[in-house]
Every structure is written in structure tokens, then in C-alpha cells.
Design an enzyme around this catalytic site. Structure first.
Site, PDB file in Angstrom:
ATOM      1  N   HIS A 218      -6.680 -16.943 -36.654  1.00 48.45           N
ATOM      2  CA  HIS A 218      -8.035 -16.533 -37.061  1.00 48.45           C
ATOM      3  C   HIS A 218      -8.079 -15.383 -38.063  1.00 48.45           C
ATOM      4  O   HIS A 218      -9.149 -15.024 -38.535  1.00 48.45           O
ATOM      5  CB  HIS A 218      -8.884 -16.160 -35.842  1.00 48.45           C
ATOM      6  CG  HIS A 218      -8.496 -14.851 -35.231  1.00 48.45           C
ATOM      7  ND1 HIS A 218      -7.516 -14.742 -34.286  1.00 48.45           N
ATOM      8  CD2 HIS A 218      -8.952 -13.592 -35.455  1.00 48.45           C
ATOM      9  CE1 HIS A 218      -7.380 -13.480 -33.944  1.00 48.45           C
ATOM     10  NE2 HIS A 218      -8.227 -12.754 -34.635  1.00 48.45           N
TER      11      HIS A 218
HETATM   12  C1  UD1 Z   1     -13.321 -10.656 -35.322  1.00 50.45           C
HETATM   13  C2  UD1 Z   1     -12.658  -9.299 -35.588  1.00 50.45           C
HETATM   14  C3  UD1 Z   1     -11.148  -9.417 -35.452  1.00 50.45           C
HETATM   15  C4  UD1 Z   1     -10.784 -10.012 -34.114  1.00 50.45           C
HETATM   16  C5  UD1 Z   1     -11.520 -11.325 -33.902  1.00 50.45           C
HETATM   17  C6  UD1 Z   1     -11.256 -11.842 -32.522  1.00 50.45           C
HETATM   18  C7  UD1 Z   1     -13.776  -7.822 -37.219  1.00 50.45           C
HETATM   19  C8  UD1 Z   1     -13.783  -7.340 -38.622  1.00 50.45           C
HETATM   20  N1  UD1 Z   1     -12.947  -8.842 -36.949  1.00 50.45           N
HETATM   21  O1  UD1 Z   1     -12.861 -11.547 -36.334  1.00 50.45           O
HETATM   22  O2  UD1 Z   1     -10.572  -8.125 -35.556  1.00 50.45           O
HETATM   23  O3  UD1 Z   1      -9.393 -10.213 -34.079  1.00 50.45           O
HETATM   24  O4  UD1 Z   1     -12.921 -11.110 -34.032  1.00 50.45           O
HETATM   25  O5  UD1 Z   1     -11.582 -13.189 -32.388  1.00 50.45           O
HETATM   26  O6  UD1 Z   1     -14.484  -7.296 -36.408  1.00 50.45           O
HETATM   27  N2  UD1 Z   1     -18.225 -17.416 -35.678  1.00 50.45           N
HETATM   28  C9  UD1 Z   1     -18.894 -18.418 -34.998  1.00 50.45           C
HETATM   29  N3  UD1 Z   1     -19.248 -18.193 -33.710  1.00 50.45           N
HETATM   30  C10 UD1 Z   1     -18.983 -17.046 -33.052  1.00 50.45           C
HETATM   31  C11 UD1 Z   1     -18.314 -16.030 -33.749  1.00 50.45           C
HETATM   32  C12 UD1 Z   1     -17.940 -16.232 -35.057  1.00 50.45           C
HETATM   33  O7  UD1 Z   1     -19.159 -19.477 -35.544  1.00 50.45           O
HETATM   34  O8  UD1 Z   1     -19.318 -16.912 -31.853  1.00 50.45           O
HETATM   35  C13 UD1 Z   1     -17.795 -17.681 -37.066  1.00 50.45           C
HETATM   36  C14 UD1 Z   1     -18.839 -17.318 -38.108  1.00 50.45           C
HETATM   37  O9  UD1 Z   1     -18.742 -18.242 -39.138  1.00 50.45           O
HETATM   38  C15 UD1 Z   1     -18.331 -15.965 -38.595  1.00 50.45           C
HETATM   39  C16 UD1 Z   1     -16.837 -16.100 -38.477  1.00 50.45           C
HETATM   40  O10 UD1 Z   1     -16.625 -16.904 -37.335  1.00 50.45           O
HETATM   41  O11 UD1 Z   1     -18.747 -15.678 -39.905  1.00 50.45           O
HETATM   42  C17 UD1 Z   1     -16.092 -14.795 -38.337  1.00 50.45           C
HETATM   43  O12 UD1 Z   1     -16.611 -14.022 -37.244  1.00 50.45           O
HETATM   44  P1  UD1 Z   1     -16.455 -12.422 -37.230  1.00 50.45           P
HETATM   45  O13 UD1 Z   1     -16.873 -11.908 -35.924  1.00 50.45           O
HETATM   46  O14 UD1 Z   1     -17.080 -11.837 -38.448  1.00 50.45           O
HETATM   47  O15 UD1 Z   1     -14.901 -12.206 -37.437  1.00 50.45           O
HETATM   48  P2  UD1 Z   1     -13.681 -12.849 -36.670  1.00 50.45           P
HETATM   49  O16 UD1 Z   1     -12.871 -13.590 -37.653  1.00 50.45           O
HETATM   50  O17 UD1 Z   1     -14.146 -13.561 -35.458  1.00 50.45           O
HETATM   51  N1  UDP Z   2      -8.285 -16.375 -25.958  1.00 53.41           N
HETATM   52  C1  UDP Z   2      -9.013 -17.196 -25.107  1.00 53.41           C
HETATM   53  N2  UDP Z   2      -9.292 -18.480 -25.510  1.00 53.41           N
HETATM   54  C2  UDP Z   2      -8.859 -18.981 -26.702  1.00 53.41           C
HETATM   55  C3  UDP Z   2      -8.117 -18.138 -27.550  1.00 53.41           C
HETATM   56  C4  UDP Z   2      -7.858 -16.836 -27.160  1.00 53.41           C
HETATM   57  O1  UDP Z   2      -9.404 -16.777 -24.018  1.00 53.41           O
HETATM   58  O2  UDP Z   2      -9.148 -20.153 -26.997  1.00 53.41           O
HETATM   59  C5  UDP Z   2      -8.015 -14.992 -25.535  1.00 53.41           C
HETATM   60  C6  UDP Z   2      -6.562 -14.608 -25.522  1.00 53.41           C
HETATM   61  O3  UDP Z   2      -5.963 -14.982 -24.307  1.00 53.41           O
HETATM   62  C7  UDP Z   2      -6.634 -13.098 -25.715  1.00 53.41           C
HETATM   63  C8  UDP Z   2      -7.866 -12.925 -26.586  1.00 53.41           C
HETATM   64  O4  UDP Z   2      -8.604 -14.136 -26.491  1.00 53.41           O
HETATM   65  O5  UDP Z   2      -6.850 -12.426 -24.502  1.00 53.41           O
HETATM   66  C9  UDP Z   2      -7.449 -12.695 -27.988  1.00 53.41           C
HETATM   67  O6  UDP Z   2      -8.552 -12.797 -28.813  1.00 53.41           O
HETATM   68  P1  UDP Z   2      -8.445 -13.172 -30.346  1.00 53.41           P
HETATM   69  O7  UDP Z   2      -7.204 -13.926 -30.604  1.00 53.41           O
HETATM   70  O8  UDP Z   2      -9.732 -13.805 -30.705  1.00 53.41           O
HETATM   71  O9  UDP Z   2      -8.446 -11.739 -31.054  1.00 53.41           O
HETATM   72  P2  UDP Z   2      -7.359 -10.595 -31.316  1.00 53.41           P
HETATM   73  O10 UDP Z   2      -6.643 -10.319 -30.048  1.00 53.41           O
HETATM   74  O11 UDP Z   2      -6.465 -11.059 -32.413  1.00 53.41           O
HETATM   75  O12 UDP Z   2      -8.191  -9.444 -31.792  1.00 53.41           O
END
Ligand code: UD1
Ligand code: UDP
Length: 380
Positions: A218
Site C-alpha cells: 500500500h
Molecule cells: C495511510 C497512511 C499510511 C499507513 C496506511 C495504513 C498517511 C499519510 N498514510 O495510507 O502511513 O501505512 O494508511 O493502511 O497517513 N481508501 C478507501 N477506503 C478507505 C481508506 C482509503 O477507499 O477506507 C482509499 C482512497 O482512495 C484513498 C486512498 O485509499 O485516497 C489512500 O488512503 P489514505 O488514508 O490517504 O492513505 P493510505 O495509503 O491508506
Molecule cells: N491488516 C489487517 N488486514 C489486512 C491487512 C493488514 O488486519 O487485510 C493489519 C495487519 O495485521 C497490521 C496492520 O493491519 O496489524 C497493518 O496496517 P497497514 O499495513 O495498513 O499499515 P502500516 O502498518 O504499514 O502503517
């Protein structure tokens, strides 16, 4: 009674928060009142709601429903909403986790209102300021009053940035205090491992359940750059040919969107039609633990998933050039491959055939959350 506001928003923060909420419920409910604020950064049911139910996280008192957006827009809406809540609730402290936009929003809103910030997962650095998370962590650490580092490396990073590691009776934003307490996610993984054994359903009736690699992707660097996304998927295609493994990929919503926009259609179709490649929706934490525990290997760019691979003693290929969890790379459990086609393939095969893994205890004693609660009560 001390009142703390906890800010959560992104999936990993919701999951992390369960450890401290559980500690408060079990040991500190007559001393600490926790008010949970969900920024709404993640909002899909399988990115948010599922965790509250299965991990017994108290319902947020407030949900700002900020949703997705550019960094400035998203963070600004959060700061505005959190500021109003702080003024209404008048808390003794505000607690934030990790390094997302929800983290930095909470830290800025609270510090400007002179509310002490407690940062859980402080001190981690990638030394890459092109990562939005790196900016968020540095900003947050430097306005925090209590900083809790999950690792020795985190502690050393803060020392290098000028934080004093000397103990003090009382902490303030100008005299912050740093504690190395272990990782709340280690607490959670220990606690939920047996719950997962009982309740996870994701592996039931799957013919791949004893022969698969688990994938998560991601990071913006991998999802939003066409070249990187395509190199990673081409490597998957090659690994399908060169191994007999199945590949199981719970797809983050960001990645789903970017795959449709940026992936070469031929590569995507090849993989989608392959009998051993399984795209699934994001899963709950209990299912995720089951997937991690039973995988042969984990391929990921997630911070949390890297570490959980280590907790469950699985080798891990990291689609990054650097990691904040360097100890697992230095100890030979994980390897950094960036988005390089050749390295992804050679390192995956190398870790699959390696046998001399060791698992020293890098992440504490499983009681980080209790330690943090005690410090909040004693040091502010
Ligand atoms: C965010 C965090 C990242 C973290 C990740 C965990 C920031 C800058 N980034 O990244 O550090 O590792 O979460 O997963 O805070 N979207 C959906 N549904 C949702 C959420 C997101 O469709 O419930 C889609 C949207 O298109 C959105 C994109 O995902 O624009 C990115 O979501 P965003 O929360 O901005 O950043 P992440 O890549 O999820
Ligand atoms: N995770 C989850 N379901 C999924 C993918 C990840 O529960 O389908 C959990 C994973 O076990 C971990 C957390 O989400 O505890 C990590 O989140 P993510 O990878 O979104 O973000 P990051 O840790 O890189 O910030």
C-alpha cells in the site's frame, strides 16, 4: 481521574489502540478515562469497523468523518475537528499512534492548545523525508511530552535528535521524556494469537492453506509509481512460474484503485486468471493473524505486517529500500528488495530456502500498554 483523548484514524492505529484500551479496562479504569476520536481517515467497513468488533475496542465518542483527500486538505480538516473536541473535553493529555496524517493532526492540535502529547511508537525513522510518514513522525516527536519507543533503535534515534534520556519527575513539552517500552503490537499479537486460532475463518476450506505466500502492498512509492507497481507484479508472475506456491493478497483500497489505473493489462490479466493467485478483500485482524501464522513467507511494504511476520516467525520480503524496523533485517529474518524485479525473485527464493533463522526478543515483554498507562499516570 486523568482524562486522555486517543486519536485513531488509519487501520494500523485502530488495531494498535486496542492494547491500551484493554489495559485501561483491565487495570486503570478508576484512574484513566479514555475518550476515543476517530478521524475517519479510513472508513470502509473492512478498514475500520471490523476491528472495533473483533478486538473489543470501545466505540469512538467522536468520528470526524474526514475521509480521503490530499495531505493538506485531509490533515487540515482533522486539526480543525480535533481542536474543537479538545476545547470541549479539556483533557489532561492526547495520545497518538505511529506516523499517519491522523497522528500529526492530533499532535499539532493538542500542542498548540498546551495539551501534552503522548506519542506511542516514537523515534522510528526511515531517513527518507519523501515519505509522508517520515514528516509526520518527526513533527509529532518534536511536539510530544511523553515519547514511547518500541525498539532500541528508536531510542537511539531520539537521542541523536537531542532528546534527553535522563529520568525526570515531571515532563513538559520543553522537557519531554522518552521511554523504551516495547511494542504495543507485540502485546496485541500475543493476546490475539489464541483468539485467532479459535475464531479465524479465512483459511477454512482453502486448498492453498498450507502452501502460500502472503502479500500486502500500500505504500505510495509502490502503488502510485507505474514502473514500481508493474515491476512488483511482473515479479509475482515470474514467482508463480518458478515456485509451486499460491499467493494470497488482501488488497488495500489504495492499491485496488492504482492497480486499475497503472498496471499493464496483460500482466494484470495473467495474474488474475492464474489458479494460484488469490486476490481477496482486506481481512480483519484475527484472519490476518491466521494468514501470517500459516504462510510460508510474507511479501509486504507494510510496517505492521513486517513485524507481525517476525512475531510469528515467518521470513519477510520488504518492498522498500529502507525500514524503520531495521533489527529484523539485520538479524536476517527480513530483506529489503525495493521494487526491483530481480531482487524480489532472488530474495524470495533465498529466504524460502534459508533454514538458520533466529528470533531474539526485540519488541518487549508483551506489557508495553500497561507501562504506558503507568507513565501517563506518574509522569504528567
Ligand atoms: C495511510 C497512511 C499510511 C499507513 C496506511 C495504513 C498517511 C499519510 N498514510 O495510507 O502511513 O501505512 O494508511 O493502511 O497517513 N481508501 C478507501 N477506503 C478507505 C481508506 C482509503 O477507499 O477506507 C482509499 C482512497 O482512495 C484513498 C486512498 O485509499 O485516497 C489512500 O488512503 P489514505 O488514508 O490517504 O492513505 P493510505 O495509503 O491508506
Ligand atoms: N491488516 C489487517 N488486514 C489486512 C491487512 C493488514 O488486519 O487485510 C493489519 C495487519 O495485521 C497490521 C496492520 O493491519 O496489524 C497493518 O496496517 P497497514 O499495513 O495498513 O499499515 P502500516 O502498518 O504499514 O502503517
Amino acid at each position: 481521574m486523568k482524562k486522555i483523548i486517543t486519536i485513531i484514524g488509519a487501520r494500523p492505529q485502530i488495531i494498535k489502540s486496542s492494547a491500551i484500551s484493554r489495559a485501561i479496562r483491565n487495570h486503570y479504569s478508576n484512574q484513566l478515562e479514555e475518550i476515543i476520536v476517530h478521524t475517519g481517515q479510513h472508513y470502509d467497513e473492512n478498514m475500520s469497523k471490523v476491528f472495533f468488533e473483533e478486538m473489543e475496542i470501545p466505540q469512538p465518542k467522536y468520528n470526524l468523518q474526514v475521509g480521503s483527500g490530499n495531505h493538506g486538505e485531509q490533515t487540515a480538516k482533522m486539526i480543525e475537528g480535533i481542536e474543537k473536541i479538545i476545547l470541549t473535553e479539556n483533557p489532561d493529555a492526547l495520545l497518538v499512534y505511529g506516523d499517519t496524517n491522523s497522528t500529526v493532526a492530533g499532535a499539532l492540535a493538542a500542542s498548540k492548545l498546551h495539551v501534552p502529547v503522548v506519542h506511542v511508537e516514537a523515534g522510528l525513522r526511515s531517513f527518507q523525508k519523501r515519505m509522508p510518514e517520515e514528516i509526520n513522525r518527526i513533527m509529532c516527536d518534536h511536539v510530544s511530552t511523553l515519547l514511547f519507543t518500541p525498539t532500541e533503535i528508536g531510542l537511539k534515534n531520539l537521542e541523536k535528535e537531542g532528546f534527553s534520556l535522563l529520568p525526570a519527575e515531571h515532563s513538559t513539552i520543553d522537557h519531554p521524556q522518552v521511554f523504551h517500552c516495547g511494542d504495543v503490537m507485540y502485546d496485541n499479537s500475543l493476546y490475539f494469537s489464541s483468539v485467532s486460532d479459535e475464531k479465524a475463518t479465512v483459511l477454512q476450506n482453502q486448498d492453498w492453506k498450507s502452501n502460500y505466500a502472503l502479500i500486502t502492498i500500500h505504500r505510495d512509492h509502490n502503488t502510485d509509481q507505474k514502473e514500481n507497481l508493474n515491476a512488483i507484479f511482473k515479479a509475482f508472475s515470474q514467482l508463480l512460474d518458478e515456485t509451486d506456491l499460491h499467493f494470497v493478497f488482501p488488497v488495500h483500497p489504495r492499491t485496488k484503485k492504482k492497480m486499475a489505473e497503472l498496471l499493464n493489462q496483460v500482466t494484470l490479466e495473467q495474474i488474475q486468471q492464474h489458479a494460484r493467485f488469490h486476490f481477496i478483500e482486506p481481512v480483519g485482524f484475527l484472519d490476518m493473524i491466521a494468514l501470517e501464522k500459516n504462510a510460508k513467507i510474507v511479501l509486504t511494504d507494510s510496517g505492521g505486517v513486517q513485524k507481525e511476520s517476525y512475531f510469528f516467525q515467518k521470513p519477510c520480503v520488504i518492498f522498500r529500500e529502507e525500514t524503520e524496523w531495521l533489527e529484523i533485517v539485520e538479524n536476517g529474518n527480513a530483506t529489503l528488495v525495493g521494487a526491483h524485479f530481480d531482487r524480489i525473485i532472488s530474495e524470495t527464493k533465498r529466504l524460502l530456502s534459508k533454514t538458520d533463522y533466529t528470533h531474539p526478543n526485540f519488541y518487549g515483554d508483551g506489557k508495553a500498554a500497561e507501562f504506558i498507562c503507568t507513565c501517563i499516570l506518574d509522569k504528567m
